[in-house]
Design a protein around this motif. Structure first.
Motif, PDB file in Angstrom:
ATOM      1  N   GLU A  37       0.832  -1.212   0.000  1.00 21.12           N
ATOM      2  CA  GLU A  37       0.000   0.000   0.000  1.00 21.12           C
ATOM      3  C   GLU A  37       0.860   1.252   0.000  1.00 21.12           C
ATOM      4  O   GLU A  37       0.555   2.224  -0.683  1.00 21.12           O
ATOM      5  CB  GLU A  37      -0.952  -0.007   1.191  1.00 21.12           C
ATOM      6  N   GLN A  44       1.360   6.582  -6.880  1.00 24.49           N
ATOM      7  CA  GLN A  44       0.262   7.471  -7.268  1.00 24.49           C
ATOM      8  C   GLN A  44       0.610   8.934  -7.017  1.00 24.49           C
ATOM      9  O   GLN A  44       0.226   9.806  -7.801  1.00 24.49           O
ATOM     10  CB  GLN A  44      -1.020   7.088  -6.541  1.00 24.49           C
ATOM     11  N   ARG A  51      -2.715  10.846 -13.579  1.00 29.26           N
ATOM     12  CA  ARG A  51      -3.685   9.912 -13.002  1.00 29.26           C
ATOM     13  C   ARG A  51      -4.875   9.626 -13.918  1.00 29.26           C
ATOM     14  O   ARG A  51      -5.515   8.602 -13.788  1.00 29.26           O
ATOM     15  CB  ARG A  51      -4.153  10.384 -11.641  1.00 29.26           C
ATOM     16  N   ASN A  52      -5.157  10.507 -14.865  1.00 28.58           N
ATOM     17  CA  ASN A  52      -6.271  10.289 -15.792  1.00 28.58           C
ATOM     18  C   ASN A  52      -5.856   9.494 -17.033  1.00 28.58           C
ATOM     19  O   ASN A  52      -6.679   9.213 -17.890  1.00 28.58           O
ATOM     20  CB  ASN A  52      -6.895  11.622 -16.208  1.00 28.58           C
ATOM     21  N   ASN A  54      -5.094   6.193 -17.824  1.00 24.10           N
ATOM     22  CA  ASN A  54      -5.171   4.825 -17.319  1.00 24.10           C
ATOM     23  C   ASN A  54      -4.080   3.923 -17.909  1.00 24.10           C
ATOM     24  O   ASN A  54      -3.401   3.195 -17.178  1.00 24.10           O
ATOM     25  CB  ASN A  54      -6.554   4.249 -17.619  1.00 24.10           C
ATOM     26  N   CYS A  58      -0.890   2.126 -15.830  1.00 22.93           N
ATOM     27  CA  CYS A  58      -0.649   0.678 -15.815  1.00 22.93           C
ATOM     28  C   CYS A  58       0.766   0.341 -16.273  1.00 22.93           C
ATOM     29  O   CYS A  58       1.490  -0.381 -15.594  1.00 22.93           O
ATOM     30  CB  CYS A  58      -1.646  -0.030 -16.731  1.00 22.93           C
ATOM     31  N   SER A  83      -7.697  -1.959 -16.247  1.00 21.52           N
ATOM     32  CA  SER A  83      -7.533  -0.604 -15.720  1.00 21.52           C
ATOM     33  C   SER A  83      -6.503  -0.586 -14.601  1.00 21.52           C
ATOM     34  O   SER A  83      -6.143  -1.628 -14.039  1.00 21.52           O
ATOM     35  CB  SER A  83      -8.872  -0.081 -15.177  1.00 21.52           C
ATOM     36  N   PHE A  84      -6.080   0.622 -14.269  1.00 21.91           N
ATOM     37  CA  PHE A  84      -5.140   0.770 -13.166  1.00 21.91           C
ATOM     38  C   PHE A  84      -5.812   0.386 -11.848  1.00 21.91           C
ATOM     39  O   PHE A  84      -5.168  -0.170 -10.959  1.00 21.91           O
ATOM     40  CB  PHE A  84      -4.588   2.197 -13.102  1.00 21.91           C
ATOM     41  N   ASN A  85      -7.091   0.648 -11.716  1.00 18.16           N
ATOM     42  CA  ASN A  85      -7.813   0.251 -10.501  1.00 18.16           C
ATOM     43  C   ASN A  85      -7.762  -1.267 -10.310  1.00 18.16           C
ATOM     44  O   ASN A  85      -7.554  -1.746  -9.200  1.00 18.16           O
ATOM     45  CB  ASN A  85      -9.264   0.727 -10.537  1.00 18.16           C
ATOM     46  N   GLU A  86      -7.959  -2.014 -11.388  1.00 18.51           N
ATOM     47  CA  GLU A  86      -7.871  -3.473 -11.302  1.00 18.51           C
ATOM     48  C   GLU A  86      -6.463  -3.909 -10.930  1.00 18.51           C
ATOM     49  O   GLU A  86      -6.276  -4.796 -10.099  1.00 18.51           O
ATOM     50  CB  GLU A  86      -8.252  -4.120 -12.633  1.00 18.51           C
ATOM     51  N   SER A  88      -4.223  -2.207  -9.305  1.00 20.83           N
ATOM     52  CA  SER A  88      -4.003  -1.848  -7.900  1.00 20.83           C
ATOM     53  C   SER A  88      -4.632  -2.874  -6.966  1.00 20.83           C
ATOM     54  O   SER A  88      -4.037  -3.265  -5.958  1.00 20.83           O
ATOM     55  CB  SER A  88      -4.610  -0.479  -7.590  1.00 20.83           C
ATOM     56  N   LEU A  89      -5.830  -3.294  -7.306  1.00 24.03           N
ATOM     57  CA  LEU A  89      -6.550  -4.264  -6.476  1.00 24.03           C
ATOM     58  C   LEU A  89      -5.824  -5.602  -6.410  1.00 24.03           C
ATOM     59  O   LEU A  89      -5.597  -6.135  -5.322  1.00 24.03           O
ATOM     60  CB  LEU A  89      -7.973  -4.447  -7.007  1.00 24.03           C
TER      61      LEU A  89
END
Length: 147
Positions: A37, A44, A51-52, A54, A58, A83-86, A88-89
């Protein structure tokens, strides 16, 4: 083209071009033995201007991985990250055991000054422990320090 098909990223991410003004920030490498984390937060922060983007988020993130973490990345199923969210998860899920455990403010009342050690040593330990607190109130921190 065979390299792209083996990548965990969707083709759109793999084939994207970076913005013309992009300049690679400095990153500390992550090899899987630290707080994921914290690494993600550092990444980030360094990439805040992008940040916009994606695809860029990645692709650049993978350059911060080395050793076992890079090996882990290439074990992800091909075309599985959209996506970057995926990303990150799955990253934090994989390395969650290395996350530092956040403590409550009352933990600070357990930090005692050793009479044989200097005040400087106590202050250093106190600051280290304060950094582990999730949310703190300045007046409570002050009271714990004075105690």
């Amino acid at each position: 083209m065979t390299n792209i098909s083996k990548s965990p990223f969707m083709d759109e991410i793999e084939q994207a071009e970076p913005p013309r003004e992009f300049s690679m920030p400095y990153f500390t490498s992550f090899n899987g033995d630290r707080d994921s984390e914290r690494h993600l937060e550092h990444y980030q922060s360094a990439m805040i201007l992008y940040r916009n983007y994606n695809d860029l988020m990645c692709m650049v993130f993978t350059t911060t991985l080395k050793g076992k973490a890079q090996d882990w990345f290439y074990t992800l199923p091909p075309q599985s990250i959209r996506s970057f969210n995926e990303l990150s998860l799955v990253f934090t899920k994989e390395y969650s055991s290395y996350c530092s455990i956040k403590k409550k403010f009352d933990h600070l009342f357990n930090v005692k000054k050793n009479p044989k050690k200097s005040l400087r040593n106590y202050m250093k330990r106190f600051k280290t422990e304060k950094a582990k607190i999730v949310r703190y109130n300045d007046s409570i921190v002050r009271a714990a320090f004075q105690k």
